[in-house]
Design a protein around this motif. Structure first.
Motif, PDB file in Angstrom:
ATOM      1  N   GLY A 128       0.734  -1.350   0.050  1.00  0.00           N
ATOM      2  CA  GLY A 128      -0.012   0.083   0.143  1.00  0.00           C
ATOM      3  C   GLY A 128       0.802   1.078   0.107  1.00  0.00           C
ATOM      4  O   GLY A 128       0.466   2.343  -0.458  1.00  0.00           O
ATOM      5  N   GLU A 129       2.180   1.127   0.405  1.00  0.00           N
ATOM      6  CA  GLU A 129       3.024   2.301   0.501  1.00  0.00           C
ATOM      7  C   GLU A 129       3.304   2.655  -0.950  1.00  0.00           C
ATOM      8  O   GLU A 129       3.479   3.722  -0.995  1.00  0.00           O
ATOM      9  CB  GLU A 129       4.242   1.963   1.170  1.00  0.00           C
ATOM     10  CG  GLU A 129       4.185   1.663   2.697  1.00  0.00           C
ATOM     11  CD  GLU A 129       5.252   1.036   3.291  1.00  0.00           C
ATOM     12  OE1 GLU A 129       5.589   0.770   4.575  1.00  0.00           O
ATOM     13  OE2 GLU A 129       6.365   0.883   2.747  1.00  0.00           O
ATOM     14  N   THR A 176       0.507   5.239  -1.204  1.00  0.00           N
ATOM     15  CA  THR A 176       0.462   6.346  -0.606  1.00  0.00           C
ATOM     16  C   THR A 176       1.662   7.228  -0.807  1.00  0.00           C
ATOM     17  O   THR A 176       1.353   8.350  -0.623  1.00  0.00           O
ATOM     18  CB  THR A 176       0.293   5.745   0.861  1.00  0.00           C
ATOM     19  OG1 THR A 176       1.548   5.121   1.091  1.00  0.00           O
ATOM     20  CG2 THR A 176      -0.823   5.084   1.328  1.00  0.00           C
ATOM     21  N   GLU A 222       1.261  11.126  -1.187  1.00  0.00           N
ATOM     22  CA  GLU A 222       2.223  12.124  -0.302  1.00  0.00           C
ATOM     23  C   GLU A 222       3.008  12.965  -1.286  1.00  0.00           C
ATOM     24  O   GLU A 222       3.137  14.102  -0.618  1.00  0.00           O
ATOM     25  CB  GLU A 222       2.949  11.243   0.829  1.00  0.00           C
ATOM     26  CG  GLU A 222       2.095  10.503   1.806  1.00  0.00           C
ATOM     27  CD  GLU A 222       2.934   9.572   2.684  1.00  0.00           C
ATOM     28  OE1 GLU A 222       2.065   9.196   3.436  1.00  0.00           O
ATOM     29  OE2 GLU A 222       3.980   9.486   2.559  1.00  0.00           O
ATOM     30  N   PHE A 271      -6.513  13.300  -0.730  1.00  0.00           N
ATOM     31  CA  PHE A 271      -6.797  12.240  -0.309  1.00  0.00           C
ATOM     32  C   PHE A 271      -7.410  11.087  -1.434  1.00  0.00           C
ATOM     33  O   PHE A 271      -7.494  11.326  -2.809  1.00  0.00           O
ATOM     34  CB  PHE A 271      -8.151  12.105   0.649  1.00  0.00           C
ATOM     35  CG  PHE A 271      -9.087  13.212   0.099  1.00  0.00           C
ATOM     36  CD1 PHE A 271     -10.404  12.731  -0.278  1.00  0.00           C
ATOM     37  CD2 PHE A 271      -8.953  14.539   0.111  1.00  0.00           C
ATOM     38  CE1 PHE A 271     -11.284  13.545  -0.770  1.00  0.00           C
ATOM     39  CE2 PHE A 271      -9.966  15.522  -0.255  1.00  0.00           C
ATOM     40  CZ  PHE A 271     -11.281  14.962  -0.732  1.00  0.00           C
ATOM     41  N   TYR A 275      -7.300   6.767   1.924  1.00  0.00           N
ATOM     42  CA  TYR A 275      -6.177   7.437   2.068  1.00  0.00           C
ATOM     43  C   TYR A 275      -6.657   9.058   2.509  1.00  0.00           C
ATOM     44  O   TYR A 275      -7.061   9.627   1.705  1.00  0.00           O
ATOM     45  CB  TYR A 275      -5.071   7.544   1.007  1.00  0.00           C
ATOM     46  CG  TYR A 275      -3.763   8.398   1.436  1.00  0.00           C
ATOM     47  CD1 TYR A 275      -2.768   7.955   2.108  1.00  0.00           C
ATOM     48  CD2 TYR A 275      -3.842   9.522   0.711  1.00  0.00           C
ATOM     49  CE1 TYR A 275      -1.820   8.946   2.405  1.00  0.00           C
ATOM     50  CE2 TYR A 275      -2.596  10.432   1.127  1.00  0.00           C
ATOM     51  CZ  TYR A 275      -1.902  10.104   1.764  1.00  0.00           C
ATOM     52  OH  TYR A 275      -0.917  10.784   2.201  1.00  0.00           O
ATOM     53  N   HIS A 276      -5.867   9.426   3.661  1.00  0.00           N
ATOM     54  CA  HIS A 276      -6.084  10.934   4.122  1.00  0.00           C
ATOM     55  C   HIS A 276      -5.005  11.057   4.962  1.00  0.00           C
ATOM     56  O   HIS A 276      -4.610  10.282   5.899  1.00  0.00           O
ATOM     57  CB  HIS A 276      -7.405  11.130   4.694  1.00  0.00           C
ATOM     58  CG  HIS A 276      -7.616  12.628   4.682  1.00  0.00           C
ATOM     59  ND1 HIS A 276      -7.187  13.282   5.479  1.00  0.00           N
ATOM     60  CD2 HIS A 276      -8.673  13.188   3.991  1.00  0.00           C
ATOM     61  CE1 HIS A 276      -7.835  14.449   5.582  1.00  0.00           C
ATOM     62  NE2 HIS A 276      -8.773  14.683   4.415  1.00  0.00           N
ATOM     63  N   LYS A 324      -5.295  10.787  10.125  1.00  0.00           N
ATOM     64  CA  LYS A 324      -5.981   9.617  10.479  1.00  0.00           C
ATOM     65  C   LYS A 324      -7.269   9.680  10.664  1.00  0.00           C
ATOM     66  O   LYS A 324      -8.212   8.626  10.608  1.00  0.00           O
ATOM     67  CB  LYS A 324      -5.372   8.926  11.456  1.00  0.00           C
ATOM     68  CG  LYS A 324      -3.752   9.010  11.311  1.00  0.00           C
ATOM     69  CD  LYS A 324      -3.448   8.083   9.999  1.00  0.00           C
ATOM     70  CE  LYS A 324      -1.962   7.929   9.697  1.00  0.00           C
ATOM     71  NZ  LYS A 324      -1.778   7.348   8.313  1.00  0.00           N
ATOM     72  N   LEU A 354      -9.499   8.706   7.898  1.00  0.00           N
ATOM     73  CA  LEU A 354      -9.282   7.435   7.219  1.00  0.00           C
ATOM     74  C   LEU A 354     -10.630   6.521   7.388  1.00  0.00           C
ATOM     75  O   LEU A 354     -11.068   6.384   8.648  1.00  0.00           O
ATOM     76  CB  LEU A 354      -8.102   6.743   7.511  1.00  0.00           C
ATOM     77  CG  LEU A 354      -7.498   5.960   6.779  1.00  0.00           C
ATOM     78  CD1 LEU A 354      -7.256   6.426   5.424  1.00  0.00           C
ATOM     79  CD2 LEU A 354      -5.934   5.212   7.421  1.00  0.00           C
TER      80      LEU A 354
END
Length: 631
Positions: A195-196, A199, A203, A215, A225-226, A229, A232
């Motif tokens: 998932g990184e 993200t 980011e 997001f 994703y936001h 947290k 989320l």
């Protein structure tokens, strides 16, 4: 009277020195408009900035979504490549440690090359894990997972961004069928993307400007994703009971929850869900409780929406500061501009005059006296150097224009320069191959212009490579159609056999291309090929402004008509005329032709005797081997 007129002319702006003109122009052109425009911008700037910021946010959302789409595409190609590996085919056919070791080695090398991959697995037809990059997965039975259920049906599968119940790490699952040597689905290859990887893209977009919030919303309208947290895994709008139950039962986000909370942004959720192109909206952010603009764009590879929002204060504040600064600078700039005008006038009036004289020389065709004397090393000096280089370039291009300006075919360039081509044309006996894609107009209607260009480039490249070993000269691309000449501009023996061999090579390459397209879920390409042999006039044909090397004659028309006729013989995509058949009979070859008899074709009163080309699989394979190419 004349004296009076002379004095009036002297004070007319047209008679002013350049220094005075510059000073007046600078003051009028800068100070007066600056005051009026600054005031106008204060009133209208926020509205204009809002519109521009909306477009910027849309573009940022679109570019970010494009990067995520590309990541998904690349990963789909990776799992497709992995699933077709010989090691996997051997493993599902003969499970065991001996077959598993090379598969795990391949997994390790792929993971080393791509840090975004978290897990590889190979499952048999029953869902049992035969090999995995993480040993704890060996032997597990995962037939209940969606990625197994879809891939075992022969389809590629891509999951949503999920949080594993065991690992607690978000990721995406990609799967593809593993086929046996007979083409049967014998197992499944699985890849988990971290998932990184997704993200980090989001980011990176957010880090460009601290005032932006990026997001990601999935197909069910849930924020996956936001940066905050608290936002989320909350839905944009209330979910139906059915969707709520499905997400909770799947434990999609790795936790036990009673319900998915909502931000109650129904209007925004509807706009984002229905968006087919990048768009924007204004809303009150439930996170910051301030008015914001959000730009969003759909992804083509997943049912997600990338959104980038910004507080309205972030872009309106600079406009107010700019207006205040403009008022302070108006007075100072007026004095500075007058002094600068006089200084600048002395530095470029002479170079401008020299450049004007040189431009006049170029206009008169006097290139020998067109160069400028370079006396300074500033911008004007560099401009003078560039101007001189331009003069040299114009002189060179003037000569090249007479030779190459009429060229359209690089294959005949050397012969033309050597004087080996007859500009008036020459009579030659050639074989003409005409190929066209079936249903291309219907296919292209469902594709974007970019995808159509990509399809044609890939297809035309394969076909060009197929005919090149057989001495075929690609005379023209007419949209999706290809015209290939055998026997011109270079005369070669056995042009009929070469044309048929090239057609078989085109068919073989098309089959390989269609296999790759099938793996990517693209429809196959079907073509028809007509080959006609006969007398033509070959040479440079065109106007005085532009020439093109081509061939003119009935053989060209017959080839096009034979290609159209292939639609009536679906099992024979290659048809030839009688002259091609006779040419093949005069040489020793293994080409098989079947007599289809006289056929009526459009545009001709007399029927054309048609033959269909047959070839077994061995012949189709050998036409591409260099050792089988004729000399």
């Amino acid at each position: 009277m004349e004296t009076t007129n002379s004095r009036i002319a002297r004070f007319h702006p047209r008679s002013w020195p350049i220094a005075i003109k510059l000073a007046a122009a600078f003051v009028v052109a800068s100070l007066v408009p600056m005051l009026s425009v600054s005031y106008y911008n204060l009133q209208q700037g926020i509205a204009v900035a809002s519109k521009g910021e909306s477009k910027d946010l849309e573009q940022l959302a679109f570019s970010t979504g494009g990067r995520i789409d590309q990541l998904i595409k690349d990963t789909k190609h990776t799992i497709s490549y992995f699933s077709w590996s010989e090691e996997l085919i051997h493993l599902v056919a003969e499970p065991g440690l001996r077959r598993r070791a090379p598969v795990e080695d391949k997994m390790s090398r792929l993971q080393t090359a791509n840090d975004d991959i978290e897990l590889f697995m190979v499952l048999d037809a029953e869902g049992k894990v035969l090999a995995a990059s993480k040993p704890q997965y060996l032997g597990r039975v995962l037939e209940f997972r969606d990625y197994f259920k879809e891939a075992i049906k022969g389809k590629q599968y891509v999951s949503d961004l999920e949080v594993g119940t065991a690992s607690k790490n978000p990721g995406m699952y990609f799967s593809a069928p593993v086929r046996s040597t007979a083409g049967r689905v014998a197992g499944v290859a699985v890849l988990k993307l971290k998932g990184e990887a997704v993200t980090l893209i989001l980011e990176e977009s957010r880090n460009r400007d601290a005032s932006l919030t990026t997001f990601l919303v999935d197909g069910d309208g849930i924020i996956i994703y936001h940066p905050d947290k608290k936002a989320l895994y909350r839905s944009m709008a209330p979910l139906s009971a059915e969707v709520q139950k499905k997400i909770i039962d799947e434990k999609r986000f790795g936790t036990e929850v009673a319900e998915i909370p909502s931000f109650n942004l129904g209007d925004l959720a509807e706009k984002m869900a229905n968006a087919k192109q990048p768009s924007h909206a204004n809303y009150i952010s439930p996170v910051s409780n301030l008015p914001e603009i959000v730009g969003f764009a759909p992804l083509s590879e997943a049912g997600w929406r990338v959104a980038v929002s910004e507080n309205e204060e972030a872009y309106s504040r600079p406009l107010k500061n700019l207006f205040n600064d403009a008022l302070k600078s108006v007075a100072l700039m007026g004095m500075i501009f007058i002094g600068i005008a006089f200084l600048l006038a002395r530095t470029f009036t002479r170079p401008l005059k020299a450049l004007t004289n040189s431009a006049n020389a170029i206009e008169n065709g006097d290139f020998e006296h067109a160069k400028v004397l370079v006396s300074t090393h500033d911008e004007l000096g560099r401009f003078a150097l560039t101007f001189n280089s331009m003069v040299d370039g114009i002189k060179a291009r003037q000569r090249e224009r007479d030779i190459f300006g009429r060229m359209v075919s690089p294959e005949v360039r050397e012969k033309l320069l050597a004087g080996e081509l007859k500009l008036g044309g020459e009579n030659l006996r050639v074989s003409v191959l005409f190929s066209d894609i079936r249903g291309f107009s219907t296919m292209s209607e469902k594709m974007s212009p970019h995808d159509v260009v990509m399809l044609l480039n890939e297809y035309l490249t394969e076909m060009t490579e197929a005919v090149r070993p057989w001495g075929g000269y690609v005379n023209n691309f007419i949209g999706d159609a290809i015209v290939v000449i055998f026997g011109a501009p270079e005369t070669r023996s056995e042009c009929e056999v070469r044309a048929i061999r090239a057609a078989l090579a085109m068919r073989s390459r098309l089959e390989a291309l269609n296999l790759r397209r099938k793996e990517l879920g693209d429809p196959p390409i079907k073509t028809g090929i007509g080959i006609s042999t006969g007398k033509v006039v070959a040479g440079q044909i065109g106007s005085l402004e532009r020439f093109m090397y081509t061939v003119i004659g009935d053989a060209v028309n017959v080839a096009a008509r034979l290609e159209e006729l292939t639609k009536q013989f679906s099992d024979n995509p290659i048809l030839v005329n009688a002259a091609t058949h006779e040419g093949c009979k005069r040489t020793e070859n293994d080409i098989q032709l079947q007599d289809k008899g006289p056929q009526n074709v459009k545009g001709r009163e007399e029927p054309v005797h048609v033959y269909a080309v047959y070839s077994d699989s061995n012949i189709a394979d050998t036409v591409l081997l260099p050792e089988n190419q004729p000399t």
